[in-house]
Each structure stands twice: as structure tokens, then as C-alpha cells.
Scaffold this active site. Sequence first.
Site, PDB file in Angstrom:
ATOM      1  N   LYS A  15       0.850  -1.204   0.000  1.00 14.35           N
ATOM      2  CA  LYS A  15       0.000   0.000   0.000  1.00 14.35           C
ATOM      3  C   LYS A  15       0.879   1.245   0.000  1.00 14.35           C
ATOM      4  O   LYS A  15       2.035   1.216   0.477  1.00 14.35           O
ATOM      5  CB  LYS A  15      -0.965   0.039   1.193  1.00 14.35           C
ATOM      6  CG  LYS A  15      -0.309   0.091   2.583  1.00 14.35           C
ATOM      7  CD  LYS A  15       0.069   1.495   3.053  1.00 14.35           C
ATOM      8  CE  LYS A  15       0.776   1.493   4.406  1.00 14.35           C
ATOM      9  NZ  LYS A  15       1.659   2.599   4.665  1.00 14.35           N
TER      10      LYS A  15
ATOM     11  N   VAL B 218      11.157  -4.316   3.247  1.00 14.58           N
ATOM     12  CA  VAL B 218      10.831  -4.408   4.677  1.00 14.58           C
ATOM     13  C   VAL B 218      11.061  -3.048   5.338  1.00 14.58           C
ATOM     14  O   VAL B 218      12.031  -2.353   5.025  1.00 14.58           O
ATOM     15  CB  VAL B 218      11.700  -5.488   5.360  1.00 14.58           C
ATOM     16  CG1 VAL B 218      11.419  -5.556   6.854  1.00 14.58           C
ATOM     17  CG2 VAL B 218      11.455  -6.843   4.715  1.00 14.58           C
ATOM     18  N   ALA B 219      10.166  -2.684   6.246  1.00 20.02           N
ATOM     19  CA  ALA B 219      10.241  -1.407   6.975  1.00 20.02           C
ATOM     20  C   ALA B 219      10.344  -0.224   6.012  1.00 20.02           C
ATOM     21  O   ALA B 219      11.075   0.724   6.251  1.00 20.02           O
ATOM     22  CB  ALA B 219      11.412  -1.404   7.967  1.00 20.02           C
ATOM     23  N   GLY B 220       9.583  -0.301   4.939  1.00 15.96           N
ATOM     24  CA  GLY B 220       9.612   0.754   3.924  1.00 15.96           C
ATOM     25  C   GLY B 220       8.387   1.652   3.950  1.00 15.96           C
ATOM     26  O   GLY B 220       8.217   2.499   3.078  1.00 15.96           O
ATOM     27  N   GLY B 221       7.485   1.436   4.917  1.00 15.35           N
ATOM     28  CA  GLY B 221       6.245   2.222   4.938  1.00 15.35           C
ATOM     29  C   GLY B 221       5.247   1.737   3.909  1.00 15.35           C
ATOM     30  O   GLY B 221       4.314   2.449   3.533  1.00 15.35           O
TER      31      GLY B 221
ATOM     32  N   ALA C 185       3.624  -1.368   4.206  1.00 14.34           N
ATOM     33  CA  ALA C 185       2.770  -2.383   4.837  1.00 14.34           C
ATOM     34  C   ALA C 185       3.138  -3.804   4.429  1.00 14.34           C
ATOM     35  O   ALA C 185       2.266  -4.663   4.299  1.00 14.34           O
ATOM     36  CB  ALA C 185       1.296  -2.114   4.542  1.00 14.34           C
ATOM     37  N   GLY C 186       4.433  -4.053   4.251  1.00 14.97           N
ATOM     38  CA  GLY C 186       4.875  -5.385   3.831  1.00 14.97           C
ATOM     39  C   GLY C 186       4.425  -6.485   4.801  1.00 14.97           C
ATOM     40  O   GLY C 186       3.864  -7.499   4.382  1.00 14.97           O
ATOM     41  N   GLY C 187       4.666  -6.285   6.084  1.00 15.85           N
ATOM     42  CA  GLY C 187       4.272  -7.291   7.074  1.00 15.85           C
ATOM     43  C   GLY C 187       2.755  -7.439   7.128  1.00 15.85           C
ATOM     44  O   GLY C 187       2.224  -8.547   7.202  1.00 15.85           O
TER      45      GLY C 187
ATOM     46  N   ASP D 152      -2.944  -1.817   9.226  1.00 13.73           N
ATOM     47  CA  ASP D 152      -3.037  -1.823   7.755  1.00 13.73           C
ATOM     48  C   ASP D 152      -3.551  -3.145   7.188  1.00 13.73           C
ATOM     49  O   ASP D 152      -3.768  -3.251   5.986  1.00 13.73           O
ATOM     50  CB  ASP D 152      -1.650  -1.556   7.141  1.00 13.73           C
ATOM     51  CG  ASP D 152      -1.095  -0.191   7.528  1.00 13.73           C
ATOM     52  OD1 ASP D 152      -1.894   0.714   7.829  1.00 13.73           O
ATOM     53  OD2 ASP D 152       0.135  -0.026   7.512  1.00 13.73           O
TER      54      ASP D 152
END
Length: 300
Positions: free
Chosen positions: A10, A98-101, A103-105, A139
Amino acid sequence: MPVTVRSPAKINLGMSVGSRTLDGYHDVATVYQAISLYDEIKARDTGDGEFTVKVTGEGADVVPLDENNLAVRAARLLAKTCDVDAGVALSIHKTIAVAGGLAGGSTDAAGALIACDALWGTGAGRDDLLELAGQLGSDVSFCLGGGLAIGTDRGNILSPVLARGGYEWVLAYADTGLSTASVYDELDHLRVNDEVGVPEVPGPLLAALRSGDPYAVGPALHNDLAPAALRLKPSLRRTLELGDEYGALGSLVTGSGPTCIFLASDDDHALDLAVALSSSGLCRSVQRAHGPVTGARVVT
Ligand code: ATP
């Protein structure tokens, strides 16, 4: 038969953040768009009652492989809620940084809900899955449905946006990620003397999205978290400026960053922007994507 699900990243086209609430979180009003960058989540029945996960692809080495993995949490929650007496072997192939803003997780959790639901035939309805998604993270609910939506409360209360049109995006990744919690802490610090109002999606952004015109949407993109992300990673400013120099219709840090998104006028322009950003040496890598796309879906 194993089930494979594709689940999208997203971006936030608008992000308005209220003050910290008593439970330590922040109420937000955001406009989400799902874009054509996907993680793939495969669920396989093992028959031994164990919940395991393997991760490959972009940033796989920093993704937890235990109970902290959001996809494992999602599978366990679904099994518990639906009284499923089985485990699952999950494999995730990550394309989303990852941790890119992005919403990967959360999207892996949404994908795991859909994959395990199909694997186990739980009979859970869409509303049941949305309810579980809300328990897993802000998210996750959006990642189930995808498209374009307004998220309020923690981002998990979704409402539709009257909008049309598709958008071409270029994403520039920073060399390291930013922790969402540290960006919110920095925002509180920056606003310590300010009166913070109730978060609202900006009217001009909604009007621009109704028009479906990227030239109107670009200047209306907005993120309250951007100053905090820029403070923690000042080098992002130069990346955003470069996008502006190459005619991006809008340039913004997405979510809690550090990924920067650039709105292109069309396919050719997206290619020009991607080349300029890639060759600048300012970012780790660059990807192109379009949106909106649908949320987590079974592909096999
Ligand atoms: P958001 O925008 O939803 O705040 P993000 O996109 O910035 O999050 P994620 O990629 O979701 O960040 O990663 C945040 C942290 O979540 C990671 O540092 C990682 O430890 C943890 N995590 C747990 N499960 C996963 C997963 N399946 N994929 C990626 N990160 C995961």
C-alpha cells in the site's frame, strides 16, 4: 493442495495524524491505495500441527521467522478463531521492501488469512476475516480488500472513496528502513507545543481523486509523518527534490517512510523518472508500480 496468494503493498496518498491517545497509539485519517507490488504467500498443510514460515526475496534476512512474523500470527489467529486443529507451513516470497512504509508485514498477514482460509475451508466470511485483520494491525484490513479507501481510527476502519482513474508510480527505496514507532515518536517531539486537531483527510485530495486527474492528485498528496521521517533521514529531501526536477506531479514520503513515491503523468514519464532516480545514486533501488489494484487474492 497448497494455496498461493498474492498480496499487494500500500501507499498513503494522504496521511493526517492526531495526537497520541491514552493507549499509546495515534488516530489517523488516511487514503490508502494498493499498488502492483506483491508479496507471494504460500500455505501448505503439514499434518503435524506446527506453524512454520520460510522467507525469501527482498529483505528476507531481517524478517522474523518466529511468532513475531505477522503471517504466522495471522494463521494462528484464524486457526484459533475457527477451531481448526491443524498447523501450516507458510512460505513468503517478498518483493515489498521491509520497513519501507509499504505495509509489507501487514500484507503478508492479510495474505496468510486468505491462504489459510482457503487451505482449511474454514467458511469464514469477509466480515469475519476483516475482524481478525483489525486485531492483527492497522493496515491489515486494507490489504485484504485493496483498491482505494479511507482508513480512520488506527487506519483499520475503512470506507470507500469516490474516485476513478489509474496512477503510475515510481518508488525510491532508501538504503535502510525506518521504524514506524520512531517516526511517530519524532512527530510527537516536533509537535510538542502545537495544538493537534482531529485527523481528517484533506478535502482537496478527495476532490482531486474524484476528478481522476493525476495533475490534480499530484499537488494534493499529503503526509503529516513526512517532516518526522525527513528529520530522521535528512537525505530523503534530496531524493524528493530530484523527483520534482524530473517533473513528478507529486513527490512524497509514503506512510512512515523512508520510501519516497513519485506520481508520473504516464508510462513514458514513469520510465524517465525511474531512470533519473536509479542513476542518481541517492537511493538503494527504484521500482515502478501502478494503482489501484485489488487486495490479497488466491492465485492457484
Ligand atoms: P507499516 O507501513 O505497516 O508500518 P512497514 O511497511 O514500514 O510497516 P514492514 O515491512 O511491515 O514495515 O516491517 C516492519 C517490521 O515488521 C519489520 O522490521 C519486521 O521485523 C516485522 N515483520 C513481521 N512480519 C513481517 C513480514 N511478514 N514481513 C516483513 N516484516 C515483518
